[in-house]
Design an enzyme around this catalytic site. Structure first.
Site, PDB file in Angstrom:
ATOM      1  N   GLU A 849       0.739  -1.160  -0.277  1.00 56.83           N
ATOM      2  CA  GLU A 849       0.196  -0.018   0.367  1.00 56.83           C
ATOM      3  C   GLU A 849       1.277   1.627   0.172  1.00 56.83           C
ATOM      4  O   GLU A 849       0.412   2.381  -0.418  1.00 56.83           O
ATOM      5  CB  GLU A 849      -1.105   0.371   1.145  1.00 56.83           C
ATOM      6  CG  GLU A 849      -0.501   0.530   2.411  1.00 56.83           C
ATOM      7  CD  GLU A 849       0.645  -0.396   3.358  1.00 56.83           C
ATOM      8  OE1 GLU A 849       0.775  -0.145   3.568  1.00 56.83           O
ATOM      9  OE2 GLU A 849       0.368  -1.097   2.658  1.00 56.83           O
ATOM     10  N   ASP A 850       2.120   1.243   0.497  1.00 52.67           N
ATOM     11  CA  ASP A 850       3.061   2.433   0.753  1.00 52.67           C
ATOM     12  C   ASP A 850       3.375   2.251  -0.768  1.00 52.67           C
ATOM     13  O   ASP A 850       3.970   3.785  -0.494  1.00 52.67           O
ATOM     14  CB  ASP A 850       4.210   1.994   1.520  1.00 52.67           C
ATOM     15  CG  ASP A 850       4.667   0.759   1.300  1.00 52.67           C
ATOM     16  OD1 ASP A 850       4.533   0.159   0.904  1.00 52.67           O
ATOM     17  OD2 ASP A 850       5.653   0.709   2.255  1.00 52.67           O
ATOM     18  N   ARG A 893       6.960  -7.145  -3.620  1.00 50.69           N
ATOM     19  CA  ARG A 893       7.017  -5.572  -3.545  1.00 50.69           C
ATOM     20  C   ARG A 893       8.155  -5.721  -4.667  1.00 50.69           C
ATOM     21  O   ARG A 893       7.817  -4.947  -5.425  1.00 50.69           O
ATOM     22  CB  ARG A 893       7.985  -5.227  -2.613  1.00 50.69           C
ATOM     23  CG  ARG A 893       7.374  -5.227  -0.718  1.00 50.69           C
ATOM     24  CD  ARG A 893       7.418  -4.488   0.060  1.00 50.69           C
ATOM     25  NE  ARG A 893       7.641  -2.699  -0.074  1.00 50.69           N
ATOM     26  CZ  ARG A 893       7.041  -2.503   0.700  1.00 50.69           C
ATOM     27  NH1 ARG A 893       5.598  -2.873   1.309  1.00 50.69           N
ATOM     28  NH2 ARG A 893       7.044  -1.263   0.807  1.00 50.69           N
TER      29      ARG A 893
END
Length: 936
Positions: A849-850, A893
């Site tokens: 989410e970041d 990621r």
């Protein structure tokens, strides 16, 4: 007399006679006992009493020792008694020494206690002085607030009463003639559209009006109806409507006569004779160039379609719209190619065939003579008689020159097709126009390989828009081939609100000989900027039926100066019911990590919302985001000049030292900067670790400029009823979420009343001075993400993919939102505007989410984030092992980054080698001055 031998001399020494040998031996033993045992014992006792605090005892001992009788004269019994006496004395002395040592230790303990109490009192005094200074600062700030409120000349403006039309407003006016030049001021009834009405729109549902039902294909009709029904402006009460939408199309296989169509329009129940406040949306997709409204008197109704002649088009009244070729529902990014590589296989291309009067084939002069204006290279000037340049209108000349470009410049990859293959699909077109050739798949493949795409304007200058022209523009934007329009008489869709010069290139036909040279002058930066802008326009205004309908309504609403409806905040239900009162306790004493006074403690101050309700500008339509809704505030406001805060616009400003400036002390007393004072909201996401959460909340006590704390409770269960929440001086609102999702971190909760949001993980440990420093930096870069831990996106040439890098780097491109400031505007975009596929990917991996927020902000601003201070990681005492230690965390990621690139069409993240540290941090300053922040 003979000399005595050695033995005799030795016996004489002790006074012994030869005949008294046994007696002498006894004396000798006693003497040895005295020398070897008693003397060392007495000596040890004497030396042990030297330096004793009891002087009298030592004096008595010395007296006794001085009067010791000669050991040679003492009996063994006396000597033993004396030894016992000395032992008793020694024991007594030792007891006294122990008592004295005990007293000394007690005195030392009391002294230590007094010293500790003194230190505590000194610390309390310093804390009291610090608290007093804070109170004085807060008092001074409160006085300024009071004076501001007293001097405030302009009260808060309340919206006027909502004015809606009356159901008796049914005045019928005669239908104006065809030559009547309609503009908004003379053909639109403004009295039905108050600026506070909310722009109610009524549309004639074809299901309810049989005269319209058979005119529209089911797929197109259903998609338009869905788009209208989902619009927040739609009303089902026609009497209060500001605008009426009529949906029309072609009867399949049947030509509608002008008389029949005009009769249908006049029979509409709210037509009121002249069709005022009506928009007729023509959904026809006929490529034969037929305008169904030719010779139809539409009165004062606006027409929205793709086909217009210059005699029929009413500028700033009718609307040129793209063809309804978009999908009805779903996402659009999946159909779009990546924006890179910037320079594609072909520099520019064209694929089309000239059509005239329904015939096919290559361009022929005989066909052209019937529809073109003749090319006159030079003509006589009426005034001077000299030659002036003419206008190139001869399509033969244009085609002949364009055919030479691939031959003369083969290295540029120019591809022109002016004849359709006999086996290819031939699409009919308007008379004397370049028609579309080939199946869609072939056209799309060519566009994906072309940097520029040539679009020839209609030959007939009286035609300003055709469906073929609009389709070419639509397809070029969709597949990232920059449209190069040859011909200036054409009208592009939504010209009122869109800056087409940012996404297209338009040349007069007279410059066809300079076309290739001009194409070569565009840099890669220009090409990418235009391609990105074209993609944004297509996705926002053309990609779906809903986007086309929303844009039509937005243009009319903007003409009427009616603001869009505001985006709704996310509800923030509390985890506590109305009757439950959570336990609150004073936080345990936590040693402050800095003794700086970082600012006044203020009551909650909400940011001023909706300052620009009725002053929205067209530039919102040319930026990524959401132009169809109103935001309470944005990070793109203009700033006043510095002197404004001292000359009539001082309300809310807090200049440092009232404008004189200063070092640390004055700096911490006022926010300064270029915008009025404000506060920030801290949002903390937590999941099933209450002890860590409570410790994190305790550290926030006394934090200046903190408005409130929002705890996003992602845990499935509710907090324990006996959980004691720290009283930190501001409200702690615990939000109960619908599901465990990391996207909950960025929801625009209704309880967030400030523009600034500090997103913090519950295991992130930030000092107060670090938070205040980050807040001050964000206030000067409100459109950026400002945070502490920096990260990097790296490229792997072998795999041709991106991957996430968390190592220390001199260059970075992200700051993690586990400790970062951002504007609430981005919370709206993240939750409501950003493609849903990204939020779904975050939920799938429970990660990234970041990264998604970094992608979004960099995409909107085209700027990198700002990293503050040297902090790179955080310590979390007592926290369990974090997910980031798991190797799968990094693999996910990597996958997220490459997926996000597909959604955006390019990599939005930008590199930066810039870091922000405090002014005066490493500066030597006078002793009477204070640094802005001691440890930053």
């Amino acid at each position: 007399m003979a000399a005595p031998n050695g033995k005799t001399s030795w016996l004489r020494t002790f006074g012994c006679k030869r005949w008294l040998w046994s007696s002498c031996m006894t004396r000798l033993i006693v003497a040895l006992f005295f020398v070897l045992i008693l003397v060392p014992l007495v000596t040890h006792y004497y030396l042990g009493n030297i330096g004793s605090d009891n002087v009298s005892v030592s004096h008595r001992s010395r007296i006794k020792l001085d009067h010791v009788e000669d050991p040679q004269m003492m009996k063994v019994s006396d000597l033993i008694y004396r030894i016992e006496e000395l032992k008793r004395i020694r024991g007594s002395v030792n007891n006294e020494l122990r008592e004295l040592e005990s007293k000394r230790q007690k005195l030392h303990a009391e002294l230590s206690t007094y010293n500790m109490q003194l230190d505590s009192l000194r610390n309390d005094y310093e804390k009291s002085q610090k608290s007093l200074s804070k109170l004085k600062l807060t008092l001074e700030n409160t006085k300024v607030i009071q004076l501001e409120m007293a001097r405030k000349l302009m009260p808060d403006v309340a919206a006027p009463m909502k004015i809606l039309p009356s159901d008796q407003d049914s005045m019928t006016l005669p239908m104006p003639n065809l030559s009547f030049g309609c503009k908004m001021y003379n053909c639109f009834d403004y009295s039905r559209c108050s600026v506070t009405s909310g722009f109610p729109v009524f549309f004639y549902n074809p299901e309810d009006y049989p005269l319209l039902k058979s005119e529209i294909e089911d797929f197109v009709k259903n998609s338009v109806m869905h788009a209208l029904n989902s619009s927040p402006h739609v009303t089902y009460d026609a009497h209060i409507a500001c605008l009426y939408v009529v949906i029309l199309g072609d009867t399949i296989g049947v030509r509608t006569t002008p008389e029949y169509l005009e009769q249908k329009l006049r029979s509409l129940p709210y037509w009121r004779g002249d069709g005022r406040n009506h928009v007729i949306l023509n959904l026809s997709n006929r490529y034969d160039g037929t305008d169904i409204f030719e010779h139809v008197n539409t009165g004062r109704a606006m027409i929205a379609q793709s086909v217009f002649s210059s005699s029929r088009y009413r500028d700033k009244f009718d609307l040129v719209v793209p063809p309804l070729l978009g999908i009805a529902h779903g996402t659009v990014w999946e159909e779009l190619p990546l924006l890179l590589p910037i320079r594609r296989k072909y520099l520019f291309s064209f694929n089309g065939s000239f059509r005239h009067l329904g015939r096919t084939g290559s361009l022929q002069g005989g066909d052209l003579e019937k529809s073109r204006l003749r090319f006159i290279p030079y003509s006589k000037s009426r005034t001077s008689g000299g030659l002036i340049p003419g206008v190139i209108t001869d399509e033969n000349f244009i085609v002949d020159y364009l055919k030479k470009i691939p031959i003369s410049h083969p290295q540029d990859g120019v591809l022109f097709h002016f004849d359709c293959n006999t086996n290819s699909e031939v699409v009919p077109s308007l008379n004397a126009e370049w028609a579309l050739c080939g199946p869609e798949s072939e056209r799309y493949d060519l566009l994906k390989q072309s940097t520029f795409n040539l679009i020839l304007a209609p030959v007939n200058n009286s035609v300003i828009s055709t469906l073929t022209f609009q389709t070419r523009l639509f397809e070029a934007l969709k597949f990232g081939s920059i449209p190069v329009i040859l011909g200036q008489q054409v009208a592009l869709p939504y010209e009122e609100i869109i800056r087409w010069d940012k996404a297209t290139i338009t040349f007069p036909k007279a410059r066809v000989t300079e076309l290739h040279f001009l194409m070569r002058t565009y840099t890669e930066n220009d090409i990418f900027a235009m391609r990105q802008q074209g993609r944004m326009i297509w996705q926002t205004y053309m990609g779906t039926t809903k986007s086309i309908v929303d844009t039509i309504l937005a243009i009319v609403r903007t003409r009427l100066q009616i603001p869009p409806l505001p985006l709704q905040n996310e509800p923030a239900p509390s985890v506590f019911n109305a009757s439950f009162v959570p336990l609150k306790v004073e936080p345990s004493d936590i040693e402050p990590e800095t003794d700086d006074i970082l600012g006044p403690l203020e009551p909650p101050l909400a940011s001023e919302a909706f300052r620009r309700n009725f002053t929205s500008r067209f530039d919102w339509f040319n930026k990524p985001g959401d132009p169809f809704h109103l935001f309470p505030y944005t990070p793109f406001e203009h700033t006043l000049p510095s002197e404004a805060k001292f000359q009539g616009s001082e309300h809310g400003f807090r200049p440092i030292n009232k404008g004189l400036g200063g070092a640390g002390k004055e700096f911490n007393e006022a926010l300064g900067g270029n915008v009025p004072r404000e506060q920030f909201t801290l949002v903390m996401l937590t999941y099933e670790r209450e002890a860590v959460l409570i410790n994190a909340l305790q550290r926030l006590k006394g934090l200046p400029h903190l408005n409130k704390v929002i705890v996003v409770w992602n845990s499935p269960g509710l907090p324990a009823e006996d959980l004691q929440w720290p009283d930190i001086g501001v409200e702690i609102h615990v939000v109960r979420t619908k599901k465990n999702s990391l996207n909950n971190r960025f929801l625009p909760y209704e309880v967030i009343e400030t523009e600034a949001i500090l997103s913090v993980d519950d295991d992130a440990h930030l000092r107060h001075d670090e938070i205040m420093f980050g807040f001050r930096v964000w206030r000067e870069a409100r459109d950026r993400l400002v945070g502490f831990p920096g990260r990097y996106h790296a490229y792997d040439i072998k795999s041709n993919s991106w991957f996430y890098n968390s190592n220390y780097s001199c260059e970075l491109s992200m700051v993690l939102t586990g400790a970062a400031f951002f504007h609430k505007y981005y919370a709206y975009l993240y939750s409501y505007i950003m493609p849903q596929a990204i939020r779904d990917k975050v939920d799938e991996y429970m990660n990234c989410e970041d990264l998604a927020m970094n992608f979004l902000i960099s995409h909107i601003t085209r700027k990198p984030p700002i990293k503050v201070t040297s902090r790179w990681t955080f310590r979390c005492p007592g926290c369990p092992k974090a997910l980031s230690f798991d190797d799968s965390h990094f693999q996910e990621r990597h996958k997220c980054m490459n997926f996000f690139v597909k959604v955006y069409g390019y990599m939005p993240l930008l590199y930066t080698q810039f870091r922000v540290d405090s002014i005066l941090f490493k500066t030597r300053i006078p002793h009477d001055k204070q640094k802005c922040f001691k440890f930053i």
